[in-house]
Scaffold this active site. Structure first.
Site, mmCIF file in Angstrom:
data_model
loop_
_atom_site.group_PDB
_atom_site.id
_atom_site.type_symbol
_atom_site.label_atom_id
_atom_site.label_comp_id
_atom_site.label_asym_id
_atom_site.label_seq_id
_atom_site.Cartn_x
_atom_site.Cartn_y
_atom_site.Cartn_z
ATOM 1 N N LYS A 1 0.846 -1.180 0.000
ATOM 2 C CA LYS A 1 0.000 0.000 0.000
ATOM 3 C C LYS A 1 0.895 1.248 0.000
ATOM 4 O O LYS A 1 2.056 1.132 0.414
ATOM 5 C CB LYS A 1 -0.966 -0.022 1.175
ATOM 6 C CG LYS A 1 -0.289 -0.137 2.563
ATOM 7 C CD LYS A 1 -0.685 0.940 3.501
ATOM 8 C CE LYS A 1 0.445 1.746 3.903
ATOM 9 N NZ LYS A 1 0.639 2.612 4.882
ATOM 10 N N HIS B 1 -0.439 -5.020 5.828
ATOM 11 C CA HIS B 1 0.154 -5.929 6.824
ATOM 12 C C HIS B 1 -0.698 -6.068 8.081
ATOM 13 O O HIS B 1 -0.514 -6.994 8.859
ATOM 14 C CB HIS B 1 1.599 -5.524 7.157
ATOM 15 C CG HIS B 1 1.716 -4.336 8.062
ATOM 16 N ND1 HIS B 1 1.613 -3.062 7.612
ATOM 17 C CD2 HIS B 1 1.915 -4.243 9.401
ATOM 18 C CE1 HIS B 1 1.754 -2.220 8.637
ATOM 19 N NE2 HIS B 1 1.947 -2.916 9.738
ATOM 20 N N LYS C 1 -1.913 -9.530 11.172
ATOM 21 C CA LYS C 1 -1.715 -9.527 12.626
ATOM 22 C C LYS C 1 -2.626 -10.577 13.248
ATOM 23 O O LYS C 1 -3.831 -10.606 12.971
ATOM 24 C CB LYS C 1 -2.023 -8.136 13.204
ATOM 25 C CG LYS C 1 -0.980 -7.094 12.806
ATOM 26 C CD LYS C 1 -1.180 -5.803 13.569
ATOM 27 C CE LYS C 1 -0.288 -4.706 13.023
ATOM 28 N NZ LYS C 1 1.140 -4.866 13.340
ATOM 29 N N GLU D 1 -0.079 6.159 17.731
ATOM 30 C CA GLU D 1 1.364 5.904 17.742
ATOM 31 C C GLU D 1 2.056 7.015 18.507
ATOM 32 O O GLU D 1 1.728 8.191 18.336
ATOM 33 C CB GLU D 1 1.906 5.857 16.320
ATOM 34 C CG GLU D 1 1.402 4.657 15.549
ATOM 35 C CD GLU D 1 1.947 4.618 14.135
ATOM 36 O OE1 GLU D 1 2.886 3.854 13.909
ATOM 37 O OE2 GLU D 1 1.447 5.374 13.282
ATOM 38 N N ASP E 1 -2.256 7.189 4.861
ATOM 39 C CA ASP E 1 -1.221 6.297 5.391
ATOM 40 C C ASP E 1 -1.829 5.111 6.145
ATOM 41 O O ASP E 1 -1.425 3.972 5.937
ATOM 42 C CB ASP E 1 -0.295 7.095 6.318
ATOM 43 C CG ASP E 1 0.900 6.278 6.790
ATOM 44 O OD1 ASP E 1 1.451 5.522 5.969
ATOM 45 O OD2 ASP E 1 1.277 6.390 7.968
ATOM 46 N N HIS F 1 -5.369 0.238 6.907
ATOM 47 C CA HIS F 1 -5.406 -0.510 8.177
ATOM 48 C C HIS F 1 -6.705 -0.270 8.961
ATOM 49 O O HIS F 1 -7.309 -1.202 9.476
ATOM 50 C CB HIS F 1 -4.227 -0.131 9.074
ATOM 51 C CG HIS F 1 -2.892 -0.191 8.408
ATOM 52 N ND1 HIS F 1 -2.613 -1.058 7.389
ATOM 53 C CD2 HIS F 1 -1.746 0.511 8.622
ATOM 54 C CE1 HIS F 1 -1.355 -0.885 6.998
ATOM 55 N NE2 HIS F 1 -0.815 0.060 7.737
ATOM 56 N N LYS G 1 -0.273 10.275 15.089
ATOM 57 C CA LYS G 1 1.139 10.114 15.453
ATOM 58 C C LYS G 1 1.400 11.114 16.565
ATOM 59 O O LYS G 1 0.676 12.108 16.707
ATOM 60 C CB LYS G 1 2.034 10.445 14.263
ATOM 61 C CG LYS G 1 1.826 9.523 13.064
ATOM 62 C CD LYS G 1 3.109 8.844 12.658
ATOM 63 C CE LYS G 1 2.929 8.047 11.380
ATOM 64 N NZ LYS G 1 3.412 6.678 11.517
HETATM 65 C C1 BG6 Z 1 2.326 1.652 8.077
HETATM 66 C C2 BG6 Z 1 2.345 3.159 8.052
HETATM 67 O O1 BG6 Z 1 1.556 1.152 7.025
HETATM 68 O O2 BG6 Z 1 1.792 1.223 9.314
HETATM 69 C C3 BG6 Z 1 3.140 3.713 9.214
HETATM 70 O O3 BG6 Z 1 2.924 3.606 6.827
HETATM 71 C C4 BG6 Z 1 2.627 3.154 10.508
HETATM 72 O O4 BG6 Z 1 3.090 5.127 9.253
HETATM 73 C C5 BG6 Z 1 2.542 1.635 10.422
HETATM 74 O O5 BG6 Z 1 3.523 3.540 11.534
HETATM 75 C C6 BG6 Z 1 1.883 1.040 11.646
HETATM 76 O O6 BG6 Z 1 2.067 -0.345 11.594
HETATM 77 P P1 BG6 Z 1 2.357 -1.177 12.922
HETATM 78 O O7 BG6 Z 1 2.368 -2.593 12.453
HETATM 79 O O8 BG6 Z 1 3.663 -0.685 13.443
HETATM 80 O O9 BG6 Z 1 1.220 -0.850 13.819
#
Ligand code: BG6
Length: 468
Positions: free
Chosen positions: A163, A193, A197, A231, A250, A255, A345
């Protein structure tokens, strides 16, 4: 729950894994460690080869050194001998992504390997490059016949892309058309991704194998659903990538909406990849577009103080590092139930969770909340009420809790990427986003993006708990 193929079957057919953009951050941080994990668990085919393709001129040894230095593994996590043997399977091909001669050289290299092995091997092409390069690379791959399988019955060709899939509805369509003309859908693996999980996959298992929840999983019993992806970190050197993208693209379009899909989709008829993906796509297609007149009520955007001083970020940037969106699903099950999507963030802590708030009895304030804790401290918690011991009839909230770390310590033993790569080998697309899901997500997100700059930017301090 069962998947379409045997989850334990190890792919044995010889495979060549070509990684475009191997010198980038993702390869060293996630991809190579995942492959190394699979290798050390003997879950890669005996004959496999990894070819890194990038612009930077590097000799073979220099390339290995480069990857070795950046490899995101804990000291002692792997035996030195394993790392060394694994590196013997890696080689490097320097080339410009738009140079047809580089693809011809790559094709020669693949043919050489096949001749050496005396077999038509599987070919996996991973695009670990900025999305603006996707189209060019895919077209050149096809022109140089690199994507055509070398035999009818053995040796598949698959492509793995990261992505964001496009920038909005129009560009996603365009990418999809390119992909559609060059590959069959079963050859395309689009990575989100989050789908890999364990705690996310567990949402379906939990919802559909514990029959007590399904009768409650609707507008009659559920008041609202709140999905958070917070985050603590800021840009950490990713400013130049992030600034033109922003939080909604993003993590929002992908997600967050995948989490929404898993928590709200109908029960699939079976747990095969296609059926699950169709149900996820179906619920996403029912997301109601937020009209301009209500945008300010349903969407909040924020930016943390100091963001514009981050390296790679424009000093006048109005990119959102935070958003809150109130989404609604137009279905009999969910009509009128708000789904809050909130991500930022620079927040007080890193935490991803889905809270499902149940309706209270009339006149009562005792609200049951079911929380899917995605990370960290993966697990599930239900807030319920018990009588406070002693006289009177006071009640107090208590948690009913399942924690992976307490009862299933093997959770961390397989990484997201390990799972994803293994599934590509097996040809299982369950944990990959389908084109329908992506299009529906963009259909919901694009109108918000188009009007985002009409909303005030709320500035918040690093370490904020919430953005008002
Ligand atoms: C990514 C984003 O796809 O996912 C990042 O580009 C983000 O900005 C990340 O930090 C979060 O993934 P995870 O697995 O660390 O929660």
């Amino acid at each position: 729950m069962t998947s379409s193929t045997n989850p334990n079957s190890i792919p044995l057919h010889p495979t060549i894994f070509v990684i475009f953009g191997i010198t980038g951050d993702l390869a060293a941080r996630k991809l190579i460690p995942a492959l190394l994990h699979l290798y050390s668990k003997k879950m890669l085919p005996q004959r496999f080869s990894i070819i890194g393709f990038s612009r930077r001129p590097m000799a073979r040894d220099e390339f290995r050194e480069y990857i070795r230095e950046r490899l995101n593994v804990r000291p002692g996590q792997f035996k030195e001998e394993d790392i060394k043997h694994f590196f013997d399977h890696m080689s490097y091909e320097q080339g410009l992504f738009d140079d047809p001669r580089a693809y011809a050289r790559l094709a020669d290299k693949l043919n050489d390997i096949d001749s050496r092995w005396g077999q038509c091997s599987n070919k996996l092409f991973h695009l670990s490059v900025p999305p603006t390069l996707y189209e060019g690379i895919l077209e050149r791959l096809a022109q140089s016949r690199l994507t055509a399988p070398c035999a009818d019955d053995t040796g598949w060709t698959r492509v793995l892309i990261e992505k964001p899939f496009g920038n909005d509805t129009a560009t996603a369509h365009r990418l999809d058309r390119v992909l559609g003309t060059l590959f069959k859908e079963e050859q395309i693996f689009r990575i989100d991704h989050y789908l890999a999980k364990e705690s996310l996959q567990n949402i379906l298992a939990f919802r559909f194998t514990n029959s007590m929840f399904e009768p409650l999983w609707n507008r009659d019993s559920i008041e609202k659903v709140h999905i958070r992806l917070f985050e603590k970190k800021g840009m950490e050197g990713r400013g130049a990538f992030y600034d033109p993208v922003g939080a909604l693209r993003d993590v929002g379009q992908n997600h967050m909406l995948m989490m929404l899909a898993l928590v709200s989709m109908d029960k699939p008829k079976n747990f095969k990849a296609d059926t699950i993906r169709k149900e996820r796509a179906k619920v996403l297609s029912k997301l109601l577009k937020i009209p301009l007149r209500t945008m300010e009520k349903f969407v909040v955007r924020g930016q943390y103080e100091g963001y514009t001083s981050e390296p790679g970020v424009s000093a006048t940037s109005s990119t959102e590092t935070y958003f809150r969106v109130q989404a609604s699903i137009n279905s009999p099950r969910w009509k009128g139930v708000p789904f809050y999507l909130e991500s930022g963030k620079g927040m007080v802590e890193s935490k991803t969770a889905i809270d499902v708030y149940f309706k209270t009895n009339k006149g009562s304030t005792h609200q049951n909340i079911l929380t899917f804790r995605i990370q960290p401290d993966e697990g599930i918690k239900i807030r319920f009420f018990v009588k406070t011991p002693g006289q009177g009839f006071e009640v107090e909230p208590k948690p009913l809790k399942f924690s992976y770390s307490e009862t299933m310590p093997t959770l961390g033993s397989t990484t997201d990427y390990e799972r994803l790569i293994f599934d590509v080998f097996r040809g299982d697309q369950t944990l990959f986003a389908s084109t329908e899901e992506i299009m529906s997500s963009w259909k919901f997100i694009t109108p918000i993006l188009e009007n985002l700059n009409k909303l005030p930017i709320k500035k918040y301090e690093r370490g904020a708990q919430e953005v008002e």
